[in-house]
Scaffold this motif. Structure first.
Motif, mmCIF file in Angstrom:
data_model
loop_
_atom_site.group_PDB
_atom_site.id
_atom_site.type_symbol
_atom_site.label_atom_id
_atom_site.label_comp_id
_atom_site.label_asym_id
_atom_site.label_seq_id
_atom_site.Cartn_x
_atom_site.Cartn_y
_atom_site.Cartn_z
ATOM 1 N N ALA A 106 -71.456 3.990 69.456
ATOM 2 C CA ALA A 106 -70.861 4.992 68.997
ATOM 3 C C ALA A 106 -69.478 5.914 70.106
ATOM 4 O O ALA A 106 -68.220 6.893 69.414
ATOM 5 C CB ALA A 106 -71.592 6.111 68.100
ATOM 6 N N GLU A 141 -65.590 6.744 69.317
ATOM 7 C CA GLU A 141 -64.758 7.771 68.784
ATOM 8 C C GLU A 141 -64.027 8.248 70.426
ATOM 9 O O GLU A 141 -62.736 8.684 69.490
ATOM 10 C CB GLU A 141 -66.034 8.969 69.497
ATOM 11 N N ASP A 198 -63.721 3.684 63.357
ATOM 12 C CA ASP A 198 -64.760 4.340 62.520
ATOM 13 C C ASP A 198 -66.396 3.188 62.873
ATOM 14 O O ASP A 198 -65.404 1.532 62.885
ATOM 15 C CB ASP A 198 -64.384 4.233 60.563
ATOM 16 N N GLY A 214 -69.420 11.202 63.065
ATOM 17 C CA GLY A 214 -69.119 10.004 64.254
ATOM 18 C C GLY A 214 -70.866 10.307 63.842
ATOM 19 O O GLY A 214 -71.213 10.993 63.248
#
Length: 467
Positions: free
Chosen positions: A145, A149, A154, A368
């Motif tokens: 993640a 970010e 995605d 997110g």
């Protein structure tokens, strides 16, 4: 022809025609720009994904706004007829991910390595990723993640939990304005098939596992399923989403189904229950969390448990999955369907792929990772639950008093006691009120030491009651 001034726009809007804001009326890619897709893995799920991409290309183009073009498929070996042009196949997954004409990567190869490195490389390069890899996500969601970010890419993973059943996106989006208190589900089809078959036929665990293997419901090595590892990985993902707290597989208490006997299923039926392997993600309220200064805590566990036949999960049989979400305002929601298999899982993958492609086309982004709450993980011993205890006892005066005394000494309140049989076959069945797991475990250990208790024949937790 109607004019194009402000009055005309207002008139069309009044008549129900959609008015698209100017900043959304053009694509970030351009209407003729294809979106390149790389697929990593061509097992049951990968094969179905490739099939959909090729056979429904025009429909996907209509849904996305631009063509989805399959750039290549990474496989372990080429030279095998897989029903697609040989030039699309490659054993060099790293090179495929790094190609400039690849915009989206679909990872359905499974395992931790090399999937972790490949997904990380794709995300760092700004390429969006769709994955069905629950084992990887259960331990490395934070790392992946963060990479997404930083590059504004995605990371989608609906297919990682419960196959075709849409439960990840509702937790991330539909319930983002609500407070989720509990998520409980049957998230492993193999174990549910085995327990359902045992209840129906009366056969023991080993015979039923052998039959499940023969029918293709269990792998040649069923350890990940029957010992609860697969369900624990999914529970970690669900808990992270539900409680905005990073939970890993190591945080999940886990028990499998290998010790469940045909007698346990018979006992369950006798008291109006059945046995299911449950993944339970629960918020323990602050008032029960004195040790943490009154802050809510998170309990995540996987184990076989009794549930009443009136509970919605009791009727989920065979290889099907179901997840029940309990939220403060939405109340109880249930998601049910096929939790595994090539086509069902590919359906979830394609749903994510379309969303990721639309974001590429229009310039949007998926939500997110949300871990702002940072709730502490409760030790398993602090988890409140109920027990259903079967005891083989000596049929003489004072046995019930001795048994009840052990429960009282350990601070566990008894809900009901039932005696079955007489003489050498005398048995006590004790159902408790909610108490901490540590207290219940200590009670069971003490009962086994009583002279009047011949054996503790079975201990099952009881879930899904109002008490």
């Amino acid at each position: 022809m109607t004019g194009q001034g402000p009055e005309a726009v207002a008139e069309r809007h009044h008549e129900g025609a959609p008015v698209v804001p100017q900043h959304l009326s053009t694509s970030a890619f351009g209407t003729d720009h294809p979106i390149g897709v790389a697929v990593l893995g061509m097992g049951n799920v990968g094969t179905e994904v490739v099939k959909i991409l090729r056979e429904h290309a025009e429909e996907m183009r209509q849904r996305v706004g631009a063509p989805l073009v399959l750039r290549g498929v990474a496989v372990r070996r080429t030279g095998v007829d897989r029903g697609i042009p040989a030039e699309l196949l490659t054993t060099d997954a790293e090179a495929l991910v790094g190609r400039e004409d690849v915009d989206l990567v679909v990872e359905v190869m499974g395992g931790i390595d090399p999937a972790r490195a490949l997904i990380g490389a794709a995300l760092r390069a700004g390429k969006s990723v769709v994955t069905a890899n629950k084992a990887l996500l259960a331990d490395y969601t934070g790392e992946l993640a963060a990479a997404a970010e930083r590059s504004r890419a995605d990371l989608y993973f609906e297919a990682a939990v419960a196959g075709a059943i849409p439960v990840v996106r509702p937790l991330i989006q539909s319930l983002s304005g609500d407070r989720v208190d509990r998520v409980v589900g049957i998230v492993n089809g193999t174990t549910n098939f085995i327990l359902s078959a045992m209840a129906e036929t009366g056969a023991d665990y080993h015979a039923t596992l052998a039959e499940a293997t023969r029918l293709g419901y269990a792998e040649a090595d069923p350890t990940a399923d029957v010992e609860g590892y697969d369900a624990a990985a999914k529970a970690a993902i669900l808990a992270s989403l539900a409680f905005h707290t990073r939970v890993t597989a190591a945080d999940v208490y886990r028990e499998g189904i290998a010790r469940i006997s045909a007698e346990d299923l018979e006992t369950a039926a006798a008291v109006g229950c059945t046995v299911k392997l449950l993944a339970i993600c629960e918020r323990i309220p602050g008032e029960l969390s004195v040790a943490e200064g009154g802050k809510d805590r998170v309990s995540v566990r996987v184990y076989p448990a009794l549930i009443p036949l009136k509970h919605p999960l009791s009727s989920v049989d065979g290889a099907f999955n179901a997840v029940v979400v309990e939220a403060e305002n939405a109340g109880r929601l249930m998601f049910y369907g096929q939790g595994a298999g090539g086509a069902p899982t590919a359906s979830a993958v394609m749903g994510d792929l379309v969303m990721a492609a639309r974001n590429k086309f229009y310039g949007g982004r998926a939500p997110g990772e949300s871990v702002y709450a940072e709730l502490p993980i409760a030790p398993f011993g602090d988890t409140p639950t109920r027990y259903h205890v079967n005891l083989q006892v000596a049929d003489r005066t004072g046995v019930l008093q001795a048994v009840a005394g052990e429960f009282a000494d350990h601070g566990v309140s008894i809900s009901t006691v039932r005696q079955e049989g007489h003489g050498a076959g005398a048995r006590l069945v004790v159902v408790t009120h909610h108490a901490q797991e540590s207290a219940l475990a200590d009670t069971v250990a003490a009962l086994a030491e009583l002279e009047s208790v011949t054996s503790v024949t079975s201990v099952l937790r009881l879930e899904g009651t109002e008490e």
